[in-house]
Design an enzyme around this catalytic site. Structure first.
Site, mmCIF file in Angstrom:
data_model
loop_
_atom_site.group_PDB
_atom_site.id
_atom_site.type_symbol
_atom_site.label_atom_id
_atom_site.label_comp_id
_atom_site.label_asym_id
_atom_site.label_seq_id
_atom_site.Cartn_x
_atom_site.Cartn_y
_atom_site.Cartn_z
ATOM 1 N N ASP A 133 40.726 -39.512 -41.047
ATOM 2 C CA ASP A 133 39.561 -39.653 -41.909
ATOM 3 C C ASP A 133 39.838 -40.626 -43.040
ATOM 4 O OD1 ASP A 133 38.277 -36.226 -41.766
ATOM 5 O OD2 ASP A 133 38.478 -37.814 -40.275
ATOM 6 N N ALA A 134 41.059 -40.548 -43.590
ATOM 7 C CA ALA A 134 41.399 -41.400 -44.731
ATOM 8 C C ALA A 134 41.375 -42.872 -44.323
ATOM 9 C CB ALA A 134 42.766 -41.014 -45.280
ATOM 10 N N TYR A 160 39.652 -44.127 -41.838
ATOM 11 C CA TYR A 160 38.250 -44.461 -41.595
ATOM 12 C C TYR A 160 37.555 -44.750 -42.919
ATOM 13 C CZ TYR A 160 33.429 -44.281 -40.082
ATOM 14 O OH TYR A 160 32.132 -44.621 -39.844
ATOM 15 N N SER A 177 22.768 -38.350 -46.158
ATOM 16 C CA SER A 177 24.230 -38.298 -46.186
ATOM 17 C C SER A 177 24.680 -38.180 -47.634
ATOM 18 C CB SER A 177 24.815 -39.536 -45.528
ATOM 19 O OG SER A 177 24.417 -40.668 -46.248
ATOM 20 N N LEU A 178 25.967 -38.021 -47.816
ATOM 21 C CA LEU A 178 26.508 -37.828 -49.161
ATOM 22 C C LEU A 178 27.340 -39.036 -49.561
ATOM 23 C CD1 LEU A 178 27.821 -34.158 -49.057
ATOM 24 C CD2 LEU A 178 26.170 -35.079 -50.687
ATOM 25 N N GLU A 193 29.918 -26.870 -55.072
ATOM 26 C CA GLU A 193 30.253 -26.068 -53.891
ATOM 27 C C GLU A 193 31.353 -26.741 -53.081
ATOM 28 O OE1 GLU A 193 26.165 -25.852 -53.072
ATOM 29 O OE2 GLU A 193 26.146 -27.455 -51.603
ATOM 30 N N LYS A 196 33.184 -28.556 -50.206
ATOM 31 C CA LYS A 196 32.696 -29.407 -49.122
ATOM 32 C C LYS A 196 33.387 -28.945 -47.842
ATOM 33 C CE LYS A 196 31.845 -34.138 -47.721
ATOM 34 N NZ LYS A 196 32.444 -34.068 -46.376
ATOM 35 N N ASP A 250 34.568 -28.697 -44.127
ATOM 36 C CA ASP A 250 34.896 -29.720 -43.147
ATOM 37 C C ASP A 250 34.362 -29.270 -41.794
ATOM 38 O OD1 ASP A 250 35.862 -32.027 -42.165
ATOM 39 O OD2 ASP A 250 37.978 -31.493 -42.290
ATOM 40 N N ARG A 258 22.751 -33.020 -36.912
ATOM 41 C CA ARG A 258 22.232 -34.047 -37.805
ATOM 42 C C ARG A 258 21.956 -35.353 -37.046
ATOM 43 N NH1 ARG A 258 25.960 -36.479 -40.664
ATOM 44 N NH2 ARG A 258 25.424 -38.247 -41.943
ATOM 45 N N GLU A 299 26.284 -26.193 -42.976
ATOM 46 C CA GLU A 299 27.450 -26.744 -42.292
ATOM 47 C C GLU A 299 28.013 -25.682 -41.344
ATOM 48 O OE1 GLU A 299 28.065 -29.852 -43.424
ATOM 49 O OE2 GLU A 299 30.084 -30.383 -42.729
ATOM 50 N N TYR A 345 23.378 -24.884 -47.442
ATOM 51 C CA TYR A 345 23.557 -25.517 -48.744
ATOM 52 C C TYR A 345 22.404 -26.408 -49.196
ATOM 53 C CZ TYR A 345 25.377 -29.131 -45.594
ATOM 54 O OH TYR A 345 25.539 -30.023 -44.579
ATOM 55 N N LYS A 373 25.903 -31.254 -57.196
ATOM 56 C CA LYS A 373 24.482 -31.565 -57.078
ATOM 57 C C LYS A 373 23.796 -31.296 -58.400
ATOM 58 C CE LYS A 373 24.664 -30.174 -52.269
ATOM 59 N NZ LYS A 373 24.338 -29.182 -51.240
ATOM 60 N N LYS A 395 36.086 -36.135 -52.959
ATOM 61 C CA LYS A 395 37.026 -35.813 -51.872
ATOM 62 C C LYS A 395 38.402 -35.387 -52.400
ATOM 63 C CE LYS A 395 35.861 -36.754 -47.879
ATOM 64 N NZ LYS A 395 35.696 -37.776 -46.994
ATOM 65 N N CYS A 420 76.701 -33.033 -30.501
ATOM 66 C CA CYS A 420 76.204 -32.941 -31.871
ATOM 67 C C CYS A 420 76.192 -34.342 -32.494
ATOM 68 C CB CYS A 420 77.101 -32.014 -32.685
ATOM 69 S SG CYS A 420 76.768 -32.071 -34.465
ATOM 70 N N CYS A 432 79.142 -34.304 -35.388
ATOM 71 C CA CYS A 432 80.572 -34.156 -35.118
ATOM 72 C C CYS A 432 80.942 -34.397 -33.654
ATOM 73 C CB CYS A 432 81.051 -32.772 -35.558
ATOM 74 S SG CYS A 432 80.473 -31.447 -34.488
ATOM 75 N N CYS A 454 75.061 -26.729 -32.351
ATOM 76 C CA CYS A 454 76.307 -27.467 -32.257
ATOM 77 C C CYS A 454 77.416 -26.425 -32.208
ATOM 78 C CB CYS A 454 76.457 -28.360 -33.486
ATOM 79 S SG CYS A 454 78.165 -28.806 -33.838
ATOM 80 N N CYS A 469 82.358 -29.150 -37.930
ATOM 81 C CA CYS A 469 81.194 -30.028 -37.981
ATOM 82 C C CYS A 469 80.827 -30.297 -39.440
ATOM 83 C CB CYS A 469 80.012 -29.402 -37.245
ATOM 84 S SG CYS A 469 78.493 -30.366 -37.407
#
Ligand code: D41
Length: 685
Positions: free
Chosen positions: A37-38, A40, A86-87, A120, A122, A124, A143, A179, A231, A300, A324, A418, A421, A436, A442
């Site tokens: 998402d980040a 995007y 949309s928000l 409120e 958000k 997901d 939607r 949601e 909401y 809001k 966000k 390992c 060692c 190990c 070791c």
């Protein structure tokens, strides 16, 4: 110059749109995101800012000009009577302050006025619209692109928390928006079942919820256990007699609730932007403990008339904003898979990642837990993966993105030797833990063992940190915990970046640790599976090292908390010549503790404070609450977390809160730190 730049920019915009459109399809339609998402959001913001700078290049088909994506075949399309907006997103608290300022400027209000905002979480999840006619749910829709969605009435009817009929007086027509989401517990149960049946796991609750809503067979949806919170309002027609039309968003939610619609209980009213910041902070703290995933806060304007006069811009209301949280998931590439060797020799696979910003920090490693996990998720070097870091939890690889796997990769396998060692690795039967076989030969096991020995809850050697221990072992100054007590100030000072002052402090701290408690010493030895609690029980039970070493399995198993495996580990530890030697050396080097009177086999109820129950609260100045608790327990007392009629006394440190208040209300004794010290000293003679 300016003329030459144009075609480049329109090309760049077109490319961004194509890219975003494809990701939209992957995410919304196919439910298979290729990027986080980040990422995007970052691409989207890039496009927004380019379009803002060149409004003449905005076209109706730009992702900024439409919300969501086209409906799938199989469901009938529904035209929304009122478009689903949309928000706008805010990514920093500055963005939120700007929003507040814009609201006031548009409303021609003094900038010092405090606007009331409804706040409120958000959720997901997925936005839906619901239509009730005379109190009966007649239609539910996704939607979609905001103007048209898909008719998923049958699927929405499967949501337990959503009423099919409203209660009390209802309008002739009521359209509400909310949601749909999946609670973490339902998500975990779903994934457990999927695993059991050999089906692939869902990446996150949002994807699982999206998949459930897209089911053509509502019985399948029902199995997924979805939730919903309402909401917003879409449309009201024909208010019932005697019911006033709500004037505030908060009143509207209260009215919805009265009619039986599910409303998020975390919602609140914030007076002015400072209260909004505070709400954001407090919800951010609560986030990890919530029963469902949220990705921010929605603010809001609370006054519905003010909402009306603010209106909307490019399909987003001017009166609302989504603030966000830092994204908890991101995608990145696994550069290699290493194996870390722990204190007990256990090999833990670790993914070395191309650095990525996730959960508010830069992450470059993620634990893969064990080989079972690596096999199950088929994680390989070169894979693109979804990484998750929620709260303070260590970063994890959630899943790989198979579409992004390079042509040539090799399956990840457990090394035969390992990596530290070179001793053979012993694969355990259940495959989960492989070790190990090098033991104290070791280097990794030695280092981890010494780190544990010196740690706060064990011997508590101040200033002897992990880095210093690694240097000391690498420079051959120490090879066992016993060597710590032979260390000289000069040896430490010879290491890079070690001054005289810090070296002498470390030596003093090591010396101080010679006086300890039997329980701490036992815990510090790092016997497999022996934690602080079992060490405490063992110490109280046997009182001395000699008695403990002489005990057989049956005798050990009589101790509270000690089972077959732990008992075997204890015997095994003292059967090992090397370990026994180190313990002997430690005692000869001056490790000692005040004698504890053994209490026999009824550990739980013996000791001078047996029968007493204490609650510790607030901050103590001389020790931590854990330490105070350990001392009280060593004297036979019970230490619990909550105040009840059975509590003997509440020990209140600095900034003690509700527990102290409750004690007073119940007439239970309150002790301060000084009184606690007196109590401990009285019984420790
Ligand atoms: O919890 C949410 N995800 C949420 C989404 C929320 N609490 N409030 C929302 N309010 C709106 C407006 C202000 C446009 C009625 C929303 C959304 N919209 C929304 N969800 C998906 C797109 C828009």
């Amino acid at each position: 110059m300016a003329k030459k730049q144009k075609p480049d920019i329109s090309k760049e915009i077109a490319q961004l749109r194509d890219e975003l459109n494809e990701h939209n399809r992957q995410y919304h339609t196919l439910d298979k995101p290729l990027i986080s998402d980040a990422e995007y959001d970052a691409l989207y913001r890039q496009l927004v800012s380019l379009e803002e700078a060149h409004p003449e290049l905005v076209t109706p088909d730009s992702p900024t000009q439409r919300v969501g994506s086209a409906p799938l075949d199989g469901f009938t399309q529904v035209e929304h009577t009122v478009p689903m907006l949309s928000l706008a997103n805010a990514f920093s608290l500055d963005d939120l302050a700007d929003f507040d300022r814009r609201v006031k400027t548009r409303l021609k209000q003094d900038l010092r006025t405090k606007i009331d905002y409804a706040a409120e979480p958000k959720l997901d999840g997925l936005a839906v619209s619901l239509r009730y006619e005379n109190g009966l749910l007649v239609q539910g829709a996704t939607r979609g692109d905001g103007a048209r969605g898909e008719d998923i009435t049958q699927n929405l009817r499967t949501i337990w928390s959503l009423p099919i009929t409203l209660t009390g007086k209802t309008p002739a027509v009521l359209e509400v928006r909310g949601e749909v989401f999946m609670r973490n517990a339902d998500f975990d149960a779903l994934n457990k079942a999927a695993e059991k049946e050999g089906r692939p796991r869902f990446v996150n609750p949002r994807n699982a919820a999206a998949g459930a809503l897209r089911q053509l067979d509502p019985r399948k949806t029902a199995e997924r256990k979805l939730s919903i919170y309402i909401y917003a309002m879409g449309l009201i027609d024909g208010m019932p007699k005697g019911v006033a039309q709500p004037m505030l968003h908060t009143d509207m939610l209260a009215w919805f609730k009265k009619m039986g619609l599910p409303i998020n209980t975390e919602s609140d009213l914030c007076r002015g932007s400072d209260a909004c910041f505070a709400y954001y902070e407090s919800l951010s703290d609560k986030r990890a403990g919530l029963a469902y995933a949220i990705d921010g806060v929605v603010f809001k304007v609370n006054d519905l008339a003010l909402q009306e006069s603010l209106g909307q811009v490019s399909r987003a209301p001017r009166w609302a904003i989504a603030q966000k949280f830092p994204a908890e998931e991101a995608t990145t590439v696994v550069e290699s898979i290493d194996f870390q060797v722990g204190r007990t020799g256990a090999l833990t696979p670790v993914a070395r990642l191309k650095s990525v910003f996730v959960g508010g920090v830069t992450v470059s490693n993620a634990t893969l837990h064990n080989m079972d996990e690596v096999k199950r998720k088929d994680i390989r070097a070169g894979d693109t993966v979804v990484v998750r870091r929620a709260g303070d939890v260590i970063p994890e690889v959630v899943a790989i993105i198979p579409e992004k796997r390079p042509k040539k990769t090799t399956r990840t396998t457990l090394p035969k030797a390992c990596p530290v060692c070179g001793s053979p690795v012993i694969e355990s039967e259940e495959m989960a833990v492989s070790r190990c076989s090098g033991g104290l030969a070791c280097g990794a096991q030695v280092k981890e063992g010494i780190k544990h020995f010196a740690s706060r809850r064990a011997m508590d050697i101040d200033g002897l940190g992990d880095k210093l221990i690694e240097q000391l072992v690498d420079e051959h100054c120490i090879a066992s915990v016993a060597d710590l007590y032979r260390l000289t100030q000069e040896q430490i000072m010879a290491l890079p970046r070690q001054g005289e002052k810090s070296a002498s402090k470390v030596i003093a701290a090591i010396d101080k640790s010679r006086t300890t408690t039997f329980a701490r010493f036992l815990f510090a030895l790092g016997i497999r599976e022996i934690g602080e609690t079992s060490a405490r029980h063992l110490a109280a039970e046997f009182g001395s090292l000699e008695k403990l070493q002489k005990a057989d399995i049956e005798r050990l198993k009589k101790v509270a908390d000690v089972g077959q495996v732990m008992a075997q580990n204890i015997i095994g530890f003292f059967d090992n010549v090397q370990q026994r030697e180190v313990v002997e050396q430690l005692i000869n080097l001056g490790i000692h503790w005040p004698e504890v009177k053994p209490v026999g086999s009824t550990t739980e109820s013996a000791g001078p404070l047996a029968g007493n129950t204490y609650v510790l609260t607030g901050t103590l100045s001389g020790m931590t609450r854990d330490e105070a608790g350990a001392q009280l327990r060593a004297l036979g007392a019970k230490v619990t977390g909550s105040v009840s009629a059975n509590t003997t006394a509440v020990i209140a440190g600095d900034k003690a809160g509700s527990k102290a208040t409750k004690a007073e209300a119940l007439g239970i004794a309150l002790l301060d730190e000084e009184q606690l010290m007196t109590l401990l000293e009285q019984h420790n003679d």
